[in-house]
Design a protein around this motif. Structure first.
Motif, PDB file in Angstrom:
ATOM      1  N   ILE A 114      20.092  36.337  37.623  1.00 40.50           N
ATOM      2  CA  ILE A 114      21.107  35.951  38.608  1.00 40.50           C
ATOM      3  C   ILE A 114      22.265  35.276  37.884  1.00 40.50           C
ATOM      4  CG2 ILE A 114      21.584  34.633  40.707  1.00 40.50           C
ATOM      5  CD1 ILE A 114      18.536  34.678  41.242  1.00 40.50           C
ATOM      6  N   ALA A 115      23.479  35.719  38.190  1.00 41.95           N
ATOM      7  CA  ALA A 115      24.691  35.136  37.614  1.00 41.95           C
ATOM      8  C   ALA A 115      25.849  35.417  38.554  1.00 41.95           C
ATOM      9  CB  ALA A 115      24.975  35.733  36.236  1.00 41.95           C
ATOM     10  N   LEU A 116      26.983  34.833  38.262  1.00 38.12           N
ATOM     11  CA  LEU A 116      28.215  35.215  38.950  1.00 38.12           C
ATOM     12  C   LEU A 116      28.853  36.363  38.172  1.00 38.12           C
ATOM     13  CD1 LEU A 116      29.961  31.797  39.774  1.00 38.12           C
ATOM     14  CD2 LEU A 116      28.173  33.006  41.051  1.00 38.12           C
ATOM     15  N   ALA A 117      29.633  37.177  38.859  1.00 37.37           N
ATOM     16  CA  ALA A 117      30.410  38.224  38.200  1.00 37.37           C
ATOM     17  C   ALA A 117      31.755  38.345  38.867  1.00 37.37           C
ATOM     18  CB  ALA A 117      29.679  39.561  38.237  1.00 37.37           C
ATOM     19  N   GLN A 118      32.770  38.617  38.051  1.00 41.74           N
ATOM     20  CA  GLN A 118      34.123  38.778  38.581  1.00 41.74           C
ATOM     21  C   GLN A 118      34.184  40.019  39.456  1.00 41.74           C
ATOM     22  OE1 GLN A 118      37.241  38.088  35.775  1.00 41.74           O
ATOM     23  NE2 GLN A 118      38.723  39.380  36.855  1.00 41.74           N
ATOM     24  N   LEU A 119      34.936  39.913  40.535  1.00 42.83           N
ATOM     25  CA  LEU A 119      35.083  41.013  41.489  1.00 42.83           C
ATOM     26  C   LEU A 119      36.176  41.980  41.050  1.00 42.83           C
ATOM     27  CD1 LEU A 119      34.859  38.739  44.634  1.00 42.83           C
ATOM     28  CD2 LEU A 119      33.166  40.458  43.993  1.00 42.83           C
ATOM     29  N   HIS A 120      35.948  43.253  41.333  1.00 37.02           N
ATOM     30  CA  HIS A 120      36.908  44.296  40.973  1.00 37.02           C
ATOM     31  C   HIS A 120      37.003  45.313  42.096  1.00 37.02           C
ATOM     32  CE1 HIS A 120      37.251  43.248  36.639  1.00 37.02           C
ATOM     33  NE2 HIS A 120      35.989  42.876  36.765  1.00 37.02           N
ATOM     34  N   ASP A 121      38.188  45.855  42.295  1.00 36.16           N
ATOM     35  CA  ASP A 121      38.320  47.036  43.147  1.00 36.16           C
ATOM     36  C   ASP A 121      37.617  48.199  42.455  1.00 36.16           C
ATOM     37  OD1 ASP A 121      39.982  46.099  45.347  1.00 36.16           O
ATOM     38  OD2 ASP A 121      41.580  45.891  43.853  1.00 36.16           O
TER      39      ASP A 121
END
Length: 456
Positions: A114-121
């Motif tokens: 589990i981690a955060l990830a940057q959002l992308h279109d």
């Protein structure tokens, strides 16, 4: 480029919650009314009150409603110390050991983190989808997210790494043995969940570096992902911030440039064993004047229709007989179940070809695509818009439930299908194509409540 981040998770305090199984839940879209009631009864701190609370007739859009109650509940639990924020950024190893449904004696383990990830279109070709979504589900999740300003559930993200760099760093100690987990839970399906908290900056940096060049495919959570991307755009505009801004590194570890730039995910390696995809059967209801005999007569134009004799009371169950017929049939096939009888439908390749024009060869070879295009649209007259709106189609994991709905008159016809393979899903995604909604059912689901990411 995939950017991942450790984070200071909001988690249940084990001193206040001695039995974590009482407060975690299955994902919101897998929770039936009966499950909702059971979760409410399990604990006054069960996460159901936040992710899928009860609605009341007195609710109003501008006043109190299910979303405002969720936000108030989350705030109250934080004030009471039931939920506490971690003191330092971390990644969380996550393993699930489970018995494979329909395969007695087969046990698998699926590992991820589990981690955060940057959002992308999607157009940026970092994150890929594999199926269509339902608009009403996205509006519901957006309303909840805006009210709570928190991610209480992870989405399930796939990547490929034959070297297993992240898994080795996360799960193995210096001697190559699996580290002792910090948290263990067994859920209502008998799935054994284990969580490891990882705070070593060197380990975190190694995992993040290993993920930078990975393509990410959404397995579960399309609605939440698309909702979050839309909200990121909205907040970046409000704040006057570049939504693609470089991460912060104030603490020595990377963090999102602004909170809405990232969301919480569980990452699972497609090269590792342990991934199971189950079929999602289709149940069609509300058709005026549906006649089974007429339906099968129409179906003969496009399919080889083989009636399946009802099993005797002393033999295997109807579900077992129908699924065995389907399992042992090569190529595209599905079973149609009506009150007047069931049959195996195998497409006549040349006859169905005109109805699949415009689709790639990958799409044309999918059972679920042929079911939607030839059966739902052509034979039953349900256009894609109606199907996506959910007006006449239900989606069920359990074949027994689909059969029961037909037998009890709750549905006109059910279609039992085979599961999509992992390679089929991967190829569809990476070629920027999408399958019909609810084409895959990854098992088991990720528990909600193991860790949360709060924006405030």
């Amino acid at each position: 480029m995939a950017r991942l981040f450790p984070f200071r998770a909001l988690r249940y305090d084990s001193n206040r919650i001695p039995h974590m199984a009482d407060v975690v839940t299955q994902p919101y879209d897998k929770i039936s009314p009966e499950m909702q009631d059971r979760y409410y009864a399990a604990s006054p701190y069960n996460l159901i009150r936040v992710i899928l609370g009860r609605k009341f007739e007195t609710d109003t859009e501008e006043g109190e409603n299910v979303y405002t109650r969720a936000a108030a509940t989350l705030k109250q639990w934080r004030n009471e110390g039931v939920l506490k924020q971690e003191s330092e950024p971390a990644l969380y190893g996550y393993a699930q050991t489970y018995d494979v449904p329909g395969r007695p004696g087969e046990t698998r383990e699926r590992r991820g983190f589990i981690a955060l990830a940057q959002l992308h279109d999607y157009e940026e070709k970092v994150v890929y989808r594999h199926e269509q979504t339902f608009p009403k589900h996205k509006s519901d999740r957006l309303a909840l997210f805006k009210a709570t300003r928190a991610y209480c559930e992870q989405i399930y993200m796939l990547y490929s790494d034959p070297t297993f760099t992240a898994e080795k760093a996360i799960f193995d100690d210096k001697d190559g043995h699996v580290r002792k987990a910090d948290l263990e839970i067994k859920d209502e399906y008998g799935v054994h969940h284990r969580v490891w908290k990882l705070t070593d900056p060197a380990l975190i940096a190694k995992v993040l570096a290993a993920m930078e060049d990975k393509q990410l495919i959404i397995a579960d959570g399309h609605h939440r992902y698309e909702t979050s991307v839309g909200y990121m755009h909205e907040r970046a505009k409000e704040l006057g911030i570049d939504e693609k801004a470089a991460p912060k590194t104030d603490s020595g570890l990377p963090a999102p440039a602004f909170p809405e730039q990232a969301m919480m995910m569980t990452f699972v390696n497609m090269a590792a064993p342990g991934i199971t995809i189950l079929p999602t059967h289709r149940v069609v209801f509300g058709l005026k004047g549906f006649d089974a005999e007429h339906f099968f007569a129409q179906a003969h134009e496009y399919f080889t229709v083989t009636p399946i004799q009802n099993p005797s009371s002393k033999g295997p169950s109807e579900e077992a007989v129908l699924l065995e017929k389907l399992r042992t049939c090569d190529g595209v096939a599905f079973v149609a179940v009506t009150k007047d009888g069931s049959a195996l439908l195998k497409p006549k390749t040349e006859t169905v070809a005109p109805l699949l024009e415009g689709l790639s060869k990958r799409q044309q070879q999918l059972d679920v695509t042929q079911l939607h295009k030839v059966v739902l649209e052509k034979l039953l007259g349900l256009d894609e818009t109606a199907v996506r709106a959910g007006d006449n189609v239900r989606y069920l994991r359990e074949a027994s439930e689909a059969i029961e709905q037909v037998r009890t008159g709750k549905a006109n016809v059910a279609f039992l299908i085979k599961p999509v393979s992992l390679s089929q899903m991967r190829d569809i995604s990476l070629n920027l194509e999408v399958m019909p909604q609810k084409s895959t059912d990854f098992y088991p689901k990720l528990l909600s409540g193991l860790a949360m990411y709060t924006l405030d």
